[in-house]
Design a protein around this motif. Structure first.
Motif, mmCIF file in Angstrom:
data_model
loop_
_atom_site.group_PDB
_atom_site.id
_atom_site.type_symbol
_atom_site.label_atom_id
_atom_site.label_comp_id
_atom_site.label_asym_id
_atom_site.label_seq_id
_atom_site.Cartn_x
_atom_site.Cartn_y
_atom_site.Cartn_z
ATOM 1 N N ARG A 557 8.825 61.016 -59.982
ATOM 2 C CA ARG A 557 10.060 60.559 -59.346
ATOM 3 C C ARG A 557 10.949 61.735 -58.988
ATOM 4 N N ARG A 558 11.013 62.707 -59.897
ATOM 5 C CA ARG A 558 11.863 63.863 -59.627
ATOM 6 C C ARG A 558 11.344 64.647 -58.428
ATOM 7 N N GLU A 559 10.037 64.879 -58.380
ATOM 8 C CA GLU A 559 9.475 65.622 -57.254
ATOM 9 C C GLU A 559 9.602 64.827 -55.966
ATOM 10 N N ALA A 560 9.439 63.504 -56.048
ATOM 11 C CA ALA A 560 9.595 62.677 -54.857
ATOM 12 C C ALA A 560 11.019 62.749 -54.328
ATOM 13 N N GLY A 561 12.004 62.738 -55.240
ATOM 14 C CA GLY A 561 13.387 62.845 -54.804
ATOM 15 C C GLY A 561 13.674 64.161 -54.112
ATOM 16 N N LEU A 562 13.163 65.269 -54.672
ATOM 17 C CA LEU A 562 13.360 66.566 -54.049
ATOM 18 C C LEU A 562 12.695 66.636 -52.682
ATOM 19 N N ALA A 563 11.473 66.082 -52.596
ATOM 20 C CA ALA A 563 10.763 66.113 -51.319
ATOM 21 C C ALA A 563 11.478 65.280 -50.273
ATOM 22 N N LEU A 564 12.030 64.130 -50.685
ATOM 23 C CA LEU A 564 12.725 63.283 -49.726
ATOM 24 C C LEU A 564 14.010 63.940 -49.236
ATOM 25 N N VAL A 565 14.790 64.501 -50.151
ATOM 26 C CA VAL A 565 16.008 65.196 -49.742
ATOM 27 C C VAL A 565 15.682 66.326 -48.767
ATOM 28 N N ALA A 566 14.590 67.040 -49.042
ATOM 29 C CA ALA A 566 14.205 68.155 -48.176
ATOM 30 C C ALA A 566 13.843 67.674 -46.779
ATOM 31 N N VAL A 567 13.057 66.590 -46.689
ATOM 32 C CA VAL A 567 12.632 66.135 -45.365
ATOM 33 C C VAL A 567 13.802 65.522 -44.607
ATOM 34 N N LEU A 568 14.754 64.892 -45.309
ATOM 35 C CA LEU A 568 15.940 64.383 -44.632
ATOM 36 C C LEU A 568 16.760 65.525 -44.046
ATOM 37 N N GLN A 569 16.905 66.601 -44.797
ATOM 38 C CA GLN A 569 17.604 67.764 -44.266
ATOM 39 C C GLN A 569 16.836 68.371 -43.105
ATOM 40 N N LYS A 570 15.530 68.402 -43.219
ATOM 41 C CA LYS A 570 14.705 68.975 -42.164
ATOM 42 C C LYS A 570 14.833 68.188 -40.870
ATOM 43 N N LYS A 571 14.964 66.866 -40.989
ATOM 44 C CA LYS A 571 15.092 66.015 -39.805
ATOM 45 C C LYS A 571 16.535 65.815 -39.382
ATOM 46 N N GLY A 572 17.486 66.341 -40.156
ATOM 47 C CA GLY A 572 18.891 66.183 -39.799
ATOM 48 C C GLY A 572 19.411 64.775 -40.024
ATOM 49 N N LEU A 573 18.942 64.081 -41.060
ATOM 50 C CA LEU A 573 19.335 62.703 -41.346
ATOM 51 C C LEU A 573 20.173 62.644 -42.613
#
Length: 732
Positions: A557-573
């Motif tokens: 869950r922790r790694e999934a949260g970090l990955a999701l935050v990263a991809v949201l920043q990457k996509k500008g969302l």
């Protein structure tokens, strides 16, 4: 460093004849940087003999054509990078083996739950040591009988684990960073005890002093307040909650909570000034050696001692090198410029650690100092402070956009308001309290620590208020390379000398970067890294969502949260439109799981009486262009079809019987599916069934690395080419 005067004395160093014809220091640094940068462009190590042959070829031309030394230096830097990489690749790390080691903690221990995580440099292997080359650094985790501190020596009994168990992120190449840090092994702590410090070991005494400061602050203050004092004095910020770090990060002031170069300069300057003051009180010493020379000479060990005391982070190391270069130049009677000190510091850091060139902290630190030097930081009043913060903000815009996908528009204002409060008030008081704590003056140190805590609480409230300003943050995304190049071009114009024609047009280059990123026009699907879990991120125009399964473990869950935050920043969302949970059960209470991991904007989870209902056909909340498959069961694994074909099938964790029911109700649809995504937890029987019913579909099992990306183009799914593992990835 106010005790460094600009007067130039006759040099005590005799230069070689003809040295003026050799390349200058900036050209030397540029050549080494180009060579090392070219090396880091390769994903596979080239043969060492190629750059060595080129270097020896041009070395023969140096005495006739001096600029050839630049090619030699570039080839030497390239060769040095290859050699350092080969040394790290030679490390052999066994799996599931019991080991005993004595070593020193070299990173700030992080406490997660009941486990500590830190890096250890082995000094002595006691039992069943791995054969061949041994790791220079170990990443260990587990419980310990005492609180670990950077610099301490421990005897640990370990059980080795695979390097692939370490977290990964699509936002930063953590595997590459760990490779160049020398982390060649991962292990769990089974038992351990603290070793007694050596009397003649400076590192042991530094660790003991750090531990004394941590204990004094924890006894005097609550956890958060003590975290502020520890961050400002010894560079330990692991007691500050994530919310505090988010506030400082979003306002562009997170650098104030780490040991920056200004901290080291203040300590070196104060120590040099104090020694001068004492030196002048002893006539016998003044007659034999000037007090100013003694003060300048003493500033060198003072800078390095405090940089080591603060954990030897990149900003502190850079400042120590710059102070050393300035002091040595003054002692030799040579002229010195800040640009030369910065160039020399960058050169030495890269030589000692070639991986620094792929570290974002290295570039942010050097970029900020370069901007301050360009505008003449420290030569004026509040106008100079405002100009310097504006210059740093402009200089770091492209870097922040490339690496983080967001920028803080209130950063110049926040830094202008907060830097004087921190640098001129909080830091000196924290350092004085630290000194009193080391001298065992408990009452006075408690008072000063409390003053620092009150100051930082007020500063935090101020930063919270700044974040309430509309458009305080701007999500730029990281995929718009053209906007970054335009900003870099504008940056180059902005730092031209005053009066240069067209200099005011620099801000036009920043306009594309300041336009908020918009969602992509095509359908895109990403498999995010989440250990054994399944996390899929999809985006279609302004819609986006997350599909999750098998997030049973807290680490997943922790790694999934970090990955999701990263991809949201990457996509500008800022948030996702939908969150689809596919699990029919969870080992933790639903609300507890939501507190541990919840995407921004997640729906149908916190306030729904039956959050599992989103996976049923009658839920009516399927992502655009898709439909949930309803097999008539009350609690069924989630299945989703997307496209007109349908073209995409996403499966939850299910058994063969469920797949057979799916095939009986959707047999014609399954024949047209192009891409199937399923959890990696499916057994061999389920995998064979999928392969037999959809022989022409691409079946991808999430939960494996490297993650993949699919885009919908011209009626077909296109998978991003997954390149072969780079040299820093293939170590297990």
């Amino acid at each position: 460093m106010g005790f460094f005067h600009n007067n130039i004395r006759p040099s005590v160093a005799k230069l070689w004849s003809g040295t003026k014809s050799w390349p200058s220091l900036p050209l030397v640094v540029l050549a080494v940087g180009l060579g090392m940068g070219l090396f880091h462009c390769f994903r596979q190590l080239p043969p060492l003999w190629i750059p060595l042959s080129l270097g020896f070829m041009f070395l023969a031309l140096v005495w006739k054509w001096r600029p050839a030394i630049l090619v030699v230096l570039a080839a030497g830097a390239f060769s040095w990078g290859i050699w350092q990489a080969e040394l790290r690749l030679a490390v052999h790390w066994p799996l599931a083996q019991h080991l005993s080691v004595e070593g020193r903690i070299v990173s700030i221990p992080q406490l997660g739950g009941r486990e500590y995580r830190f890096q250890m440099a082995p000094e002595h292997w006691l039992k069943d040591a791995p054969g061949g080359a041994r790791p220079a650094i170990l990443q260990v985790h587990g419980s310990l009988p005492e609180v670990p501190v950077v610099g301490q020596r421990w005897h640990l009994q370990l059980r080795s684990e695979a390097l692939s168990s370490l977290p990964v992120s699509p936002f930063a190449d953590l595997a590459r960073q760990r490779f160049w840090e020398g982390i060649g092994g991962v292990a769990r702590i089974e038992n351990g005890h603290l070793l007694k410090p050596f009397f003649w070991s400076l590192g042991d005494h530094i660790a003991k002093a750090r531990q004394a400061v941590l204990q004094a602050t924890n006894m005097a203050l609550d956890r958060e307040s003590a975290g502020f004092v520890q961050a400002l004095s010894v560079g330990v910020g692991n007691q500050l909650p994530p919310e505090i770090w988010r506030i400082y990060r979003d306002t562009g002031t997170a650098h104030l909570l780490v040991i920056s170069g200004s901290h080291v300069a203040v300590v070196a300057g104060l120590f040099g000034w104090l020694l001068q003051w004492l030196w002048r009180r002893i006539p016998w010493l003044v007659m034999r050696w000037p007090a100013q020379t003694a003060g300048v000479l003493a500033s060198i060990p003072a800078a390095w001692f405090y940089a080591s005391f603060a954990g030897m982070q990149i900003p502190g190391e850079r400042a120590a090198w710059m102070i050393t270069a300035a002091a040595v130049s003054w002692l030799l009677g040579r002229s010195h410029r800040a640009w030369q000190g910065l160039a020399l510091a960058g050169l030495l850091i890269v030589c000692f650690n070639p991986g620094a060139m792929v570290d974002v902290g290295f570039w942010l630190s050097l970029g900020a100092v370069a901007a301050l030097i360009a505008v003449g930081y420290g030569e004026g009043g509040w106008r100079t402070l405002l100009r310097s913060q504006w210059a740093v903000f402009i200089a770091l815009l492209p870097l922040l956009a490339v690496w983080f996908g967001q920028i803080s528009l209130v950063s110049p204002l926040a830094n202008m308001l907060v830097i004087p409060l921190v640098e001129l008030l909080a830091v000196p008081v924290a350092l004085l309290g630290t000194l009193l704590a080391l001298l065992d003056l408990e009452l006075l140190s408690r008072v000063l620590f409390r003053v620092v805590a009150l100051q930082m609480d007020g500063i935090t409230l101020l930063l919270r208020a700044l974040l309430e300003i509309p458009y305080a943050q701007l999500h730029t995304g990281t995929d718009r390379i053209w906007a970054v190049l335009a900003a870099a071009f504008g940056l180059s114009i902005f730092f031209l000398p005053s009066g240069w024609p067209g200099r005011s047009l620099a801000f036009l280059g920043l306009v594309p970067l300041l336009v908020p990123a918009a969602g992509g026009a095509d359908f895109e699907l990403r498999d995010l890294s989440a250990q054994s879990g399944m996390v899929l991120f999809w985006q279609e125009k302004q819609y986006s969502g997350v599909w999750t399964a098998n997030l049973w473990k807290s680490g997943a869950r922790r790694e999934a949260g970090l990955a999701l935050v990263a991809v949201l920043q990457k996509k500008g969302l800022d948030k996702v439109s939908d969150w689809v949970r596919t699990d029919t059960s969870t080992p933790l209470p639903i609300l507890a799981a939501a507190r541990q991991w919840a995407p921004p904007g997640a729906r149908h989870y916190l306030h729904s009486s039956n959050p599992l209902g989103v996976c049923r056909g009658e839920a009516g909340h399927a992502p655009p262009g898709s439909v949930f498959v309803n097999l008539g069961k009350t609690f069924q694994p989630c299945m989703l079809l997307w496209g007109q074909g349908p073209d995409l099938l996403i499966l939850g964790d299910m058994d063969v019987n469920t797949l057979q029911r799916l095939a009986s109700t959707r047999s014609s649809s399954l024949q047209r599916v192009q891409l199937v995504l399923a959890p990696d937890s499916l057994a061999e029987a389920e995998r064979k069934f999928l392969a037999s019913r959809m022989p022409h579909a691409v079946i991808h099992y999430a939960g494996k690395n490297p993650a993949e990306v699919w885009t919908w183009q011209n009626g077909h799914f296109r998978s991003a080419a997954v390149s072969s593992p780079a040299y820093w990835q293939a170590r297990d």
